[in-house]
Design a protein around this motif. Structure first.
Motif, PDB file in Angstrom:
ATOM      1  N   ILE A  73      -8.828   4.766 -12.010  1.00 34.98           N
ATOM      2  CA  ILE A  73      -8.053   3.726 -12.612  1.00 34.98           C
ATOM      3  C   ILE A  73      -7.947   2.554 -11.521  1.00 34.98           C
ATOM      4  CG2 ILE A  73      -6.806   5.077 -14.505  1.00 34.98           C
ATOM      5  CD1 ILE A  73      -4.157   4.488 -12.623  1.00 34.98           C
ATOM      6  N   ALA A  74      -7.461   1.287 -11.918  1.00 34.18           N
ATOM      7  CA  ALA A  74      -7.460   0.346 -10.945  1.00 34.18           C
ATOM      8  C   ALA A  74      -6.265   0.631  -9.805  1.00 34.18           C
ATOM      9  CB  ALA A  74      -7.192  -1.003 -11.799  1.00 34.18           C
ATOM     10  N   SER A  75      -6.293   0.172  -8.657  1.00 37.68           N
ATOM     11  CA  SER A  75      -5.225   0.336  -7.768  1.00 37.68           C
ATOM     12  C   SER A  75      -3.801  -0.247  -8.215  1.00 37.68           C
ATOM     13  CB  SER A  75      -5.818  -0.334  -6.276  1.00 37.68           C
ATOM     14  OG  SER A  75      -4.852  -0.225  -5.615  1.00 37.68           O
ATOM     15  N   LEU A  76      -3.112   0.571  -8.048  1.00 40.38           N
ATOM     16  CA  LEU A  76      -1.696   0.381  -8.350  1.00 40.38           C
ATOM     17  C   LEU A  76      -0.946  -0.710  -7.668  1.00 40.38           C
ATOM     18  CD1 LEU A  76      -0.115   3.905  -9.160  1.00 40.38           C
ATOM     19  CD2 LEU A  76      -1.225   2.192 -10.472  1.00 40.38           C
ATOM     20  N   VAL A  77      -1.728  -1.210  -6.529  1.00 37.93           N
ATOM     21  CA  VAL A  77      -1.118  -2.523  -5.546  1.00 37.93           C
ATOM     22  C   VAL A  77      -1.353  -3.641  -6.718  1.00 37.93           C
ATOM     23  CG1 VAL A  77      -1.744  -1.407  -3.681  1.00 37.93           C
ATOM     24  CG2 VAL A  77      -3.437  -2.892  -4.757  1.00 37.93           C
ATOM     25  N   PHE A  78      -2.038  -3.475  -7.621  1.00 40.69           N
ATOM     26  CA  PHE A  78      -2.223  -4.808  -8.834  1.00 40.69           C
ATOM     27  C   PHE A  78      -1.366  -4.630  -9.764  1.00 40.69           C
ATOM     28  CE2 PHE A  78      -6.818  -4.002  -7.020  1.00 40.69           C
ATOM     29  CZ  PHE A  78      -6.776  -4.802  -6.192  1.00 40.69           C
ATOM     30  N   PRO A  99      -4.893   4.391  -3.333  1.00 42.86           N
ATOM     31  CA  PRO A  99      -4.736   2.891  -3.553  1.00 42.86           C
ATOM     32  C   PRO A  99      -6.080   1.921  -2.717  1.00 42.86           C
ATOM     33  CG  PRO A  99      -2.767   3.782  -2.735  1.00 42.86           C
ATOM     34  CD  PRO A  99      -3.795   4.976  -2.816  1.00 42.86           C
ATOM     35  N   LEU A 100      -6.367   1.159  -3.503  1.00 40.58           N
ATOM     36  CA  LEU A 100      -7.635   0.375  -3.125  1.00 40.58           C
ATOM     37  C   LEU A 100      -8.813   1.224  -2.804  1.00 40.58           C
ATOM     38  CD1 LEU A 100      -5.826  -1.913  -0.276  1.00 40.58           C
ATOM     39  CD2 LEU A 100      -6.260  -2.491  -2.667  1.00 40.58           C
ATOM     40  N   SER A 101      -8.977   2.120  -3.556  1.00 39.34           N
ATOM     41  CA  SER A 101     -10.355   3.011  -3.423  1.00 39.34           C
ATOM     42  C   SER A 101     -11.030   2.841  -4.782  1.00 39.34           C
ATOM     43  CB  SER A 101     -10.013   4.628  -3.024  1.00 39.34           C
ATOM     44  OG  SER A 101     -11.238   5.349  -3.576  1.00 39.34           O
ATOM     45  N   ARG A 102     -12.382   2.363  -4.715  1.00 40.04           N
ATOM     46  CA  ARG A 102     -13.286   2.392  -5.961  1.00 40.04           C
ATOM     47  C   ARG A 102     -13.390   3.714  -6.451  1.00 40.04           C
ATOM     48  NH1 ARG A 102     -17.814  -2.090  -4.786  1.00 40.04           N
ATOM     49  NH2 ARG A 102     -16.665  -4.016  -4.446  1.00 40.04           N
ATOM     50  N   GLN A 103     -13.294   4.835  -5.827  1.00 40.17           N
ATOM     51  CA  GLN A 103     -13.221   6.226  -6.349  1.00 40.17           C
ATOM     52  C   GLN A 103     -12.104   6.813  -7.312  1.00 40.17           C
ATOM     53  OE1 GLN A 103     -16.204   7.827  -5.666  1.00 40.17           O
ATOM     54  NE2 GLN A 103     -16.800   5.976  -4.137  1.00 40.17           N
ATOM     55  N   LEU A 157       0.735  -1.291   0.116  1.00 39.40           N
ATOM     56  CA  LEU A 157      -0.156   0.162   0.000  1.00 39.40           C
ATOM     57  C   LEU A 157       0.844   1.393   0.030  1.00 39.40           C
ATOM     58  CD1 LEU A 157      -3.142   0.762   0.106  1.00 39.40           C
ATOM     59  CD2 LEU A 157      -2.718   0.968   2.487  1.00 39.40           C
ATOM     60  N   ASN A 158       1.928   1.260   0.933  1.00 35.15           N
ATOM     61  CA  ASN A 158       2.760   2.490   0.685  1.00 35.15           C
ATOM     62  C   ASN A 158       3.490   2.687  -0.425  1.00 35.15           C
ATOM     63  OD1 ASN A 158       1.916   3.017   3.402  1.00 35.15           O
ATOM     64  ND2 ASN A 158       3.772   1.723   4.482  1.00 35.15           N
ATOM     65  N   ASP A 159       4.186   1.494  -1.224  1.00 33.21           N
ATOM     66  CA  ASP A 159       4.812   1.715  -2.348  1.00 33.21           C
ATOM     67  C   ASP A 159       3.975   2.095  -3.472  1.00 33.21           C
ATOM     68  OD1 ASP A 159       7.045   0.680  -1.130  1.00 33.21           O
ATOM     69  OD2 ASP A 159       6.735  -1.443  -1.587  1.00 33.21           O
ATOM     70  N   SER A 160       2.675   1.822  -3.626  1.00 31.80           N
ATOM     71  CA  SER A 160       1.730   2.127  -4.441  1.00 31.80           C
ATOM     72  C   SER A 160       1.148   3.724  -4.169  1.00 31.80           C
ATOM     73  CB  SER A 160       0.492   1.349  -4.697  1.00 31.80           C
ATOM     74  OG  SER A 160      -0.347   1.330  -3.490  1.00 31.80           O
ATOM     75  N   ALA A 161       1.056   3.945  -2.838  1.00 24.20           N
ATOM     76  CA  ALA A 161       0.945   5.414  -2.854  1.00 24.20           C
ATOM     77  C   ALA A 161       1.888   6.331  -3.256  1.00 24.20           C
ATOM     78  CB  ALA A 161       0.388   5.691  -1.268  1.00 24.20           C
ATOM     79  N   TYR A 165      -7.776  -9.983  -4.260  1.00 25.63           N
ATOM     80  CA  TYR A 165      -7.290  -8.614  -3.691  1.00 25.63           C
ATOM     81  C   TYR A 165      -5.692  -8.670  -3.087  1.00 25.63           C
ATOM     82  CZ  TYR A 165      -8.093 -11.523   0.518  1.00 25.63           C
ATOM     83  OH  TYR A 165      -8.178 -12.505   1.575  1.00 25.63           O
ATOM     84  N   ASN A 166      -5.197  -9.870  -3.351  1.00 26.29           N
ATOM     85  CA  ASN A 166      -3.808 -10.207  -2.963  1.00 26.29           C
ATOM     86  C   ASN A 166      -2.833 -10.518  -4.476  1.00 26.29           C
ATOM     87  OD1 ASN A 166      -1.614  -9.903  -1.319  1.00 26.29           O
ATOM     88  ND2 ASN A 166      -1.608 -11.900  -0.701  1.00 26.29           N
ATOM     89  N   SER A 167      -3.555 -10.176  -5.521  1.00 21.14           N
ATOM     90  CA  SER A 167      -2.872 -10.714  -6.845  1.00 21.14           C
ATOM     91  C   SER A 167      -2.668  -9.297  -7.539  1.00 21.14           C
ATOM     92  CB  SER A 167      -3.726 -11.607  -7.824  1.00 21.14           C
ATOM     93  OG  SER A 167      -4.138 -12.697  -6.700  1.00 21.14           O
ATOM     94  N   THR A 168      -2.142  -9.681  -9.049  1.00 13.95           N
ATOM     95  CA  THR A 168      -1.734  -8.557  -9.927  1.00 13.95           C
ATOM     96  C   THR A 168      -2.266  -8.938 -11.212  1.00 13.95           C
ATOM     97  OG1 THR A 168       0.389  -9.578 -10.513  1.00 13.95           O
ATOM     98  CG2 THR A 168       0.214  -8.502  -8.661  1.00 13.95           C
ATOM     99  N   GLN A 169      -2.260  -7.962 -12.271  1.00 13.22           N
ATOM    100  CA  GLN A 169      -2.451  -7.966 -13.610  1.00 13.22           C
ATOM    101  C   GLN A 169      -1.477  -9.217 -14.008  1.00 13.22           C
ATOM    102  OE1 GLN A 169      -2.922  -4.787 -16.026  1.00 13.22           O
ATOM    103  NE2 GLN A 169      -4.775  -3.919 -14.701  1.00 13.22           N
ATOM    104  N   ASN A 170      -1.835  -9.635 -15.313  1.00 11.78           N
ATOM    105  CA  ASN A 170      -0.817 -10.407 -15.928  1.00 11.78           C
ATOM    106  C   ASN A 170      -1.185 -10.463 -17.437  1.00 11.78           C
ATOM    107  OD1 ASN A 170      -2.467 -13.283 -16.387  1.00 11.78           O
ATOM    108  ND2 ASN A 170      -3.006 -12.026 -14.407  1.00 11.78           N
ATOM    109  N   TYR A 171      -0.063 -10.806 -18.273  1.00 16.28           N
ATOM    110  CA  TYR A 171      -0.037 -10.974 -19.437  1.00 16.28           C
ATOM    111  C   TYR A 171      -0.039 -12.365 -20.073  1.00 16.28           C
ATOM    112  CZ  TYR A 171      -0.553  -6.605 -22.248  1.00 16.28           C
ATOM    113  OH  TYR A 171      -1.235  -5.371 -22.737  1.00 16.28           O
TER     114      TYR A 171
END
Length: 482
Positions: free
Chosen positions: A121-126, A114-118, A94-98, A361-367
């Motif tokens: 764009i998607a939260s950078l933690v992902f 981070p982690l806000s629906r407002q 959370l701190n790194d993405s902030a 909620y503990n995963s990331t995007q992937n290609y």
């Protein structure tokens, strides 16, 4: 039209653009809204560029909404780009993405949380991981989009189709910006005077990079605009520590524009339709859907591949590769697709190792790159590609469902010794939006009470059974002794 600006030291002009994490070496924000093919004159952002280079950096989208892509490059020694001890992707803290959010907020002009629906764009933690050698916007290689030869060093990435236009520095540095519209940047060296109806934005990008050993922050801004008017006027205002460059691209020919030392440049551009390079193949997505039910799905894509009239089909086999971007709510099991490949299935390559058990909620995007072979024909040929994927469990919420998104495909083709060619899709393709069931927080008390009651009753039954069995055993032993 378009231009490139290089600020050798952005700190000389503003203090609201900073890289707040000492481990970060470079941040890229890429905005592409190349919805329609640019058929008019354009001024491209490199020296003597080609139409192919322009279309590669701002490729034509197969969706109706613009695309925002972000990459963050860290030092090789940073723990933020390393795998976890069991070789899976570690989510951003959370701190790194902030810290990254603070920088990108100034660039796109929208608040990010981070982690806000407002957040727009998607939260950078992902943010996922891709090899560092893969660059925006397609994260591919010209030699082979499905093979990564040096997968060691990685960078964080996030990609999303958006419904808003970036403001902030992306707007302030634009050559179409009117001075009275935004007073954030008095340093725009190039201003375009033309009617707004004659201008079509193709894309913009900003790169922030730490200078070696100097501590200075370099900013590189790039913009490409299509011009439909018969003449335009460029006004050039030289700025200290800012390097400006413009090249005129018309059809497949390009010409550098020399900016006069007197501080102004005027260019008259004829409205002549350029000769477009005829692609060897065209493609159309006939069907794209998520098949099956539950958490175990199958991504099915059916494409019609057409060789152009000038293309001689002499190869016995051609290869088709599809790049798919899954958000943090879905994943592909490498072990499953490897087993399918053994029995004639497609060749599937994952750009990062995936933990199969992590919740969303503990995963990331992937290609994921999926390659199949097909036999070309003089007419069109239909190619079907099936890719099994799985939905991740969601954390409980008050809503019944959450949506997992699979972005529109990026398609490549190669025949014999030809190079891989990216295909512009003939029709728009919407992102797949899959509803994933979510545990209901409103039922938490009922489920907790019911679980406690059943557990208590079960425990009581076990205790009573033990007492009865012990009593019978003691009675039997007593009779034997008598």
């Amino acid at each position: 039209m378009s231009h490139t600006l290089v600020f050798d030291n952005i700190d000389q002009y503003t203090n609201n653009v900073q890289i707040y994490d000492d481990d970060i070496t470079e941040i890229n924000v890429h905005y592409n809204q190349h919805i329609a093919t640019a058929t008019d004159t354009a001024i491209a952002a490199s020296t003597n560029p080609t139409r192919a280079q322009l279309n590669r950096y701002y490729p034509q989208l197969s969706t109706e909404s613009p695309q925002l892509s972000i990459t963050v490059d860290y030092k090789d020694t940073s723990s933020k780009i390393h795998m976890e001890h069991y070789s899976t992707v570690k989510q951003m803290s959370l701190n790194d993405s902030a810290l990254v959010c603070r920088t990108i907020e100034a660039l796109i002009g929208h608040p990010l949380l981070p982690l806000s629906r407002q957040s727009p764009i998607a939260s950078l933690v992902f943010m996922g991981l891709v090899p560092r050698e893969l660059s925006l916007p397609l994260f591919d290689q010209t030699s082979d989009p499905s093979i990564i030869k040096t997968p060691g060093a990685k960078q964080r990435f996030l990609q999303q189709h958006i419904d808003f236009a970036p403001t902030g520095w992306m707007s302030a540095l634009s050559s179409t910006r009117q001075p009275q519209q935004d007073n954030r940047s008095p340093i725009t060296p190039i201003i375009l005077a033309s009617s707004s109806a004659a201008v079509q934005s193709i894309g913009k990008s900003i790169k922030l990079r730490r200078q070696d050993n100097s501590g200075r922050l370099q900013m590189v801004f790039n913009e490409v605009i299509s011009i439909g008017s018969q003449s335009v006027k460029l006004t050039y205002n030289p700025q200290p520590l800012v390097t400006s460059s413009i090249s005129l691209l018309q059809g497949e020919s390009s010409q550098d524009i020399k900016l006069g030392s007197d501080g102004s440049a005027t260019a008259a551009v004829a409205n002549v339709a350029p000769k477009q390079a005829v692609p060897s193949w065209t493609a159309k997505v006939n069907l794209r859907e998520a098949r099956k039910q539950g958490f175990h799905r199958e991504l099915f894509t059916q494409l019609s591949i057409h060789p152009t009239l000038d293309t001689k089909v002499s190869s016995a086999h051609c290869f088709l590769t599809i790049l798919d971007n899954f958000d943090q709510g879905a994943f592909v099991d490498q072990y499953e697709v490897s087993e399918i490949q053994r029995f004639g299935g497609p060749n599937v390559h994952l750009y990062q190792l995936i933990d199969l058990e992590k919740p969303s909620y503990n995963s990331t995007q992937n290609y994921v790159a999926t390659s199949v072979s097909f036999t070309p024909q003089a007419g069109h040929v239909e190619v079907n590609v099936s890719l099994p994927f799985h939905l991740r469990y969601q954390n409980p919420n008050t809503s019944n469902y959450r949506v997992s998104v699979v972005s529109p495909p990026i398609v490549y083709i190669k025949c014999q010794s030809d190079e891989w060619q990216r295909l512009d899709l003939a029709t728009y393709v919407e992102s797949l939006r899959i509803e994933v069931p979510v545990g209901q927080l409103s039922l938490q008390k009922f489920i907790s009470d019911a679980t406690l009651f059943v557990t208590g009753v079960g425990s009581l039954v076990v205790v009573i059974a033990i007492i009865i069995m012990s009593s019978k055993s003691a009675s039997s032993t007593s009779k034997k002794h008598k």
